[in-house]
Motif scaffolding. Structure first.
Motif, PDB file in Angstrom:
ATOM      1  N   LYS A 309       0.823  -1.215   0.000  1.00 17.23           N
ATOM      2  CA  LYS A 309       0.000   0.000   0.000  1.00 17.23           C
ATOM      3  C   LYS A 309       0.858   1.266   0.000  1.00 17.23           C
ATOM      4  O   LYS A 309       0.338   2.353   0.222  1.00 17.23           O
ATOM      5  N   GLN A 310       2.157   1.114  -0.274  1.00 19.09           N
ATOM      6  CA  GLN A 310       3.105   2.239  -0.297  1.00 19.09           C
ATOM      7  C   GLN A 310       3.035   3.050   1.002  1.00 19.09           C
ATOM      8  O   GLN A 310       3.045   4.294   1.014  1.00 19.09           O
ATOM      9  N   ILE A 311       2.936   2.346   2.123  1.00 14.89           N
ATOM     10  CA  ILE A 311       2.868   2.993   3.439  1.00 14.89           C
ATOM     11  C   ILE A 311       4.257   3.004   4.056  1.00 14.89           C
ATOM     12  O   ILE A 311       4.958   1.977   4.075  1.00 14.89           O
ATOM     13  N   SER A 312       4.658   4.141   4.581  1.00 13.23           N
ATOM     14  CA  SER A 312       5.973   4.287   5.192  1.00 13.23           C
ATOM     15  C   SER A 312       5.914   3.805   6.642  1.00 13.23           C
ATOM     16  O   SER A 312       5.071   4.253   7.428  1.00 13.23           O
ATOM     17  N   LEU A 313       6.823   2.883   6.988  1.00 14.67           N
ATOM     18  CA  LEU A 313       6.932   2.361   8.346  1.00 14.67           C
ATOM     19  C   LEU A 313       8.183   2.922   9.004  1.00 14.67           C
ATOM     20  O   LEU A 313       9.256   2.944   8.385  1.00 14.67           O
ATOM     21  N   SER A 314       8.078   3.337  10.253  1.00 15.07           N
ATOM     22  CA  SER A 314       9.248   3.853  10.955  1.00 15.07           C
ATOM     23  C   SER A 314       9.179   3.471  12.421  1.00 15.07           C
ATOM     24  O   SER A 314       8.092   3.371  13.001  1.00 15.07           O
ATOM     25  N   LEU A 315      10.343   3.251  13.005  1.00 17.54           N
ATOM     26  CA  LEU A 315      10.450   2.866  14.408  1.00 17.54           C
ATOM     27  C   LEU A 315      11.294   3.898  15.134  1.00 17.54           C
ATOM     28  O   LEU A 315      12.405   4.226  14.684  1.00 17.54           O
ATOM     29  N   HIS A 316      10.785   4.392  16.257  1.00 15.97           N
ATOM     30  CA  HIS A 316      11.520   5.348  17.085  1.00 15.97           C
ATOM     31  C   HIS A 316      11.671   4.723  18.459  1.00 15.97           C
ATOM     32  O   HIS A 316      10.723   4.673  19.246  1.00 15.97           O
ATOM     33  N   ALA A 317      12.872   4.225  18.739  1.00 18.75           N
ATOM     34  CA  ALA A 317      13.116   3.519  20.001  1.00 18.75           C
ATOM     35  C   ALA A 317      14.594   3.547  20.317  1.00 18.75           C
ATOM     36  O   ALA A 317      15.432   3.645  19.410  1.00 18.75           O
ATOM     37  N   PRO A 318      14.935   3.464  21.599  1.00 18.79           N
ATOM     38  CA  PRO A 318      16.357   3.384  21.963  1.00 18.79           C
ATOM     39  C   PRO A 318      16.966   2.059  21.514  1.00 18.79           C
ATOM     40  O   PRO A 318      16.252   1.102  21.195  1.00 18.79           O
ATOM     41  N   ALA A 319      18.297   2.013  21.464  1.00 23.04           N
ATOM     42  CA  ALA A 319      18.972   0.803  21.003  1.00 23.04           C
ATOM     43  C   ALA A 319      18.683  -0.376  21.921  1.00 23.04           C
ATOM     44  O   ALA A 319      18.599  -1.523  21.459  1.00 23.04           O
TER      45      ALA A 319
END
Length: 436
Positions: A309-319
């Motif tokens: 669906k051409q959806i951008s996935l992103s993760l914001h988390a500490p290592a």
């Protein structure tokens, strides 16, 4: 409900009984007093006719004998407000009693009620000058009636008779206490009976619910094997099909069958999870682990769906993010929320996953730019099989169990889940779970 109706009936019964007795007893007292004052006024009138005195001063007090029950005083007052004759049960109260009747030349049929306060009487005891109350201070409730006295057409005076009705009010007080005590006893009995009857009524309901829950769990468990066999068979059949025009239709049919079988497999798996959660048969293990790798795996598992669906996935988390709980269930929670966000986000949208440690809590936030949720659906979105938009949910393959399972996972970890959404702009699910 039935206990409430019973108590309402009991309260109405107490009010009606008390009111009826109150009116009947007071009316009876008024009737007795009215008869007494008419009788004594007639006696004085007859005495005047026989003896023809210039005024009532000629009638000695001992000639007037009042035999009324609980009669407290009688006074005859002239037009100037001066007492011509009279007597009372307690001479100390004469000023107070006269102040009640002076100037009140009421109608002969009129009866009014007043209260007189009696102070305690100190009395000497012993040689040391010690005092103790001989008569405690109290209030006397009086019912007062009057009758005009005429002699040869000339007004002579007004006869007032006061009757002590303190006992009647004390009786009302006792009666109210008895009725309230009976009401409390009946309330206790009604509550006990309602609990007993409700438990008896819940036995067949609980049994039916337990059997239904066991049936769902057993059926879901038994369906997993044939569905797995079907999925494997479809995969094998797709491998044997050659890419020719004649077999393109068959391949399309197999692809559709494969998609539906996978959908049924997911539904059966969710039903089995909920059935086991209801029966508390799911064993949940608690351990400390790094949550970041679990988030990476969940993101990778839904990436093909997002790419379609051409959806951008992103993760914001500490290592590194140490969490405490069941790794398998928390991973399932991430997958449910991400899958739900991707399904309801239009093509070209964005889905973001935020992980952080806030104090002693693990914070999980899934934010999308999807269609949003209406405010009236907020309280129902976590219910089983609930769909805000049923037609859209069917098109996207949803069956209304994912968020129910997500909420259950959060609650088993002692956390809470909140929803923030705006129609047409997207939704944000915020989960907070204790780290310890």
């Amino acid at each position: 409900m039935y206990s409430g109706l019973l108590m309402l009936f009991l309260i109405l019964f107490i009010v009606i009984v008390y009111s009826v007795l109150y009116v009947v007893i007071l009316k009876n007292q008024e009737h007795e007093l009215d008869s007494l004052v008419n009788q004594e006024a007639g006696f004085i009138g007859n005495y005047l006719l026989k003896n023809e005195p210039s005024d009532l001063q000629g009638i000695p007090n001992q000639k007037v004998v009042f035999a009324g029950v609980n009669q407290y005083f009688y006074y005859v007052v002239n037009s100037n407000g001066e007492m011509i004759m009279g007597n009372e049960a307690d001479r100390r109260l004469r000023p107070a009693l006269l102040s009640l009747v002076k100037g009140r030349f009421q109608k002969d049929s009129e009866i009014h009620k007043d209260t007189v306060h009696v102070e305690s009487i100190p009395q000497m005891r012993g040689n040391k000058g010690e005092f103790h109350p001989h008569d405690d201070a109290h209030d006397i409730r009086l019912m007062i009636a009057s009758h005009s006295i005429y002699y040869k057409g000339q007004f002579i005076g007004q006869l007032y008779i006061g009757k002590d009705i303190s006992f009647a009010y004390q009786l009302f007080h006792w009666l109210l206490m008895i009725l309230v005590a009976l009401g409390v006893v009946f309330f206790g009995v009604a509550s006990f009976m309602s609990v007993v009857m409700s438990k008896r009524a819940m036995i067949p309901i609980s049994g039916a619910f337990s059997r239904q829950r066991e049936f769902v769990a057993d059926a879901s468990h038994e369906l997993r094997t044939p569905l797995s066999v079907l999925l494997s068979s479809i995969d094998a059949m797709e491998m044997t099909i050659e890419p020719t025009e004649e077999e393109a239709f068959v391949g399309k049919m197999l692809s559709n069958m494969r998609q539906e079988v996978k959908r049924m497999t997911n539904l059966v798996s969710d039903l089995l999870t909920l059935a086991r959660s209801d029966s508390n048969t799911i064993e949940s293990k608690t351990e400390s682990f790094d949550f970041r790798p679990q988030a990476d795996k969940a993101l990778e598992s839904v990436r093909p769906l997002a790419a379609s669906k051409q959806i951008s996935l992103s993760l914001h988390a500490p290592a590194t993010l140490v969490a405490n709980g069941d790794p398998e269930r928390l991973s399932q929670l991430l997958y449910i929320l991400l899958d739900n966000a991707i399904k309801y986000t239009p093509n070209g949208g964005q889905v973001q996953l935020f992980l952080s440690a806030e104090g002693q809590q693990l914070s999980i936030k899934v934010q999308d730019t999807g269609i949003g949720i209406k405010p009236e659906d907020y309280n129902h979105i976590f219910e089983r099989f609930y769909r805000a938009d049923k037609s859209r949910s069917r098109q996207m393959g949803g069956h209304g169990l994912g968020l129910s399972i997500a909420k259950w996972i959060v609650e088993t970890h002692g956390g809470n889940i909140q929803l923030e959404s705006e129609v047409g702009k997207g939704s944000t699910f915020v989960i907070r779970i204790p780290l310890r």
